[in-house]
Design an enzyme around this catalytic site. Structure first.
Site, PDB file in Angstrom:
ATOM      1  NE  ARG A  10      -3.908   1.696   2.775  1.00 26.75           N
ATOM      2  CZ  ARG A  10      -5.119   1.454   2.311  1.00 26.75           C
ATOM      3  NH1 ARG A  10      -5.341   0.354   1.598  1.00 26.75           N
ATOM      4  NH2 ARG A  10      -6.131   2.278   2.551  1.00 26.75           N
ATOM      5  N   GLY A  56      -1.800  -8.288   0.352  1.00 27.85           N
ATOM      6  CA  GLY A  56      -1.094  -7.406   1.281  1.00 27.85           C
ATOM      7  C   GLY A  56      -1.750  -7.460   2.647  1.00 27.85           C
ATOM      8  CB  ALA A  57      -0.393  -6.782   6.008  1.00 27.21           C
ATOM      9  CG  HIS A  58      -3.791  -1.364   4.970  1.00 25.58           C
ATOM     10  ND1 HIS A  58      -5.106  -1.021   4.742  1.00 25.58           N
ATOM     11  CD2 HIS A  58      -3.318  -0.456   5.872  1.00 25.58           C
ATOM     12  CE1 HIS A  58      -5.416   0.040   5.461  1.00 25.58           C
ATOM     13  NE2 HIS A  58      -4.355   0.402   6.156  1.00 25.58           N
ATOM     14  N   PRO A  59      -6.110  -3.976   4.896  1.00 25.61           N
ATOM     15  CG  PRO A  59      -7.622  -3.876   6.664  1.00 25.61           C
ATOM     16  CD  PRO A  59      -6.198  -3.581   6.311  1.00 25.61           C
TER      17      PRO A  59
END
Length: 318
Positions: free
Chosen positions: A44, A78-81
């Site tokens: 992100r 990726g880790a982010h929503p």
């Protein structure tokens, strides 16, 4: 002077060439790019634009258009929503504008994105048409993978409701006006993500924690630790010092410690001064107060923190 800020978050934090092309697209409209903050694990990038309102709206539109052409959500991880290639694009009044006026610009941008780019757009914060939709987490629940169902059950405010080939690639975008938001992560001396999630659950307002605070827990491979990731949606109600000290106590109860603080994107000077006054109440100098905030929030522990490059006003008024 009328100054509007846009903070588009794109779902790309690894490919520098893609990020660069998206950023350059915004500058062609004349908007100033103040800061670019990429994270490979989150996959992100947070981009901060500012300037005359119509210039910023055009810059944000061109950025969203370019991101939609370069980022394929069908392969994004990726880790982010996230919900789309440009996941969210808030507009923030900086100078000479009210939140209501910023919301009018946000509505203009949302209509253009839907009409010209055929991307589903959800309105949030000041532009939300229902109380539930004020909350980004509510709109983004289920993330991109749930978008086909979401478009049916929670129709977008503007744009396509069918999950066609183009929507499958670009996803959906969330747009709205809001106050300054501070994104602040705290690294823990553990790799146990469950510990971070438990702390986050107690920190966030929705769980009975601190007012105007949203929080999640995740693991950051690049740092080899779990983090508590917070959004402070109104730092005048709950400041960084209160978030940090509360997290510190919750961590200690689980026999872990905060090893570093990390700000994502830019921060208003008032928020750092507020924090400095908490830790150094006798200091009068702005420089000394900012230094006290940086030191006590452990902002130098992951990488050097230079206020001249991270404080909104120091970049905007030069």
């Amino acid at each position: 002077m009328f100054i509007l800020e846009a903070v588009p978050n794109i779902s790309e934090g690894r490919r520098a060439n893609i990020i660069d092309r998206v950023v350059r697209a915004a500058t062609t409209a004349g908007a100033r790019v103040l800061h670019v903050d990429s994270n490979a694990d989150a996959n992100r990038t947070v981009i901060t634009l500012a300037g005359e309102p119509q210039t910023v709206v055009q810059g944000a539109f061109l950025l969203i258009k370019t991101a939609a052409g370069l980022i394929d959500m069908r392969t994004h991880r990726g880790a982010h929503p996230r919900l789309g290639a440009t996941d969210v694009c808030p507009l923030v009044p900086v100078s000479g504008l009210t939140l209501t006026q910023a919301a009018a610009y946000a509505n203009e941008l949302a209509r253009r994105v839907a009409d010209e780019l055929h991307i589903p757009v959800y309105l949030y914060e000041e532009n939300a048409r229902t109380n539930e939709r004020k909350n980004l987490a509510f709109i983004r629940r289920g993330e991109y993978e749930n978008l086909p169902q979401k478009l049916r059950e929670l129709p977008p405010d503007y744009g396509a409701q069918a999950f066609n080939e183009q929507v499958a690639r670009a996803g959906a975008t969330v747009i709205g006006a809001r106050k300054f938001l501070i994104a602040f992560n705290m690294s823990l001396n553990t790799q146990d993500v469950q510990t971070a999630r438990e702390i986050a659950a107690q920190l966030r307002e929705r769980g009975g924690g601190l007012k105007s605070v949203k929080a999640i827990g995740w693991y950051m491979p690049a740092y080899r630790c779990a983090q508590v990731s917070c959004n402070l949606t109104d730092f005048e109600k709950t400041g960084l010092a209160e978030v940090f000290e509360t997290c510190k106590k919750l961590a200690a109860a689980r026999e872990v410690e905060i090893t570093a603080g990390e700000l994502i994107g830019l921060i208003p000077q008032a928020a750092l001064l507020q924090t400095g006054k908490f830790y150094a109440p006798d200091e009068k100098s702005s420089t000394a107060l900012i230094n006290a905030a940086v030191e006590n929030l452990l902002l130098n522990n992951l990488r050097p923190f230079d206020a001249r490059e991270r404080v909104l006003e120091m970049l905007l008024y030069v």
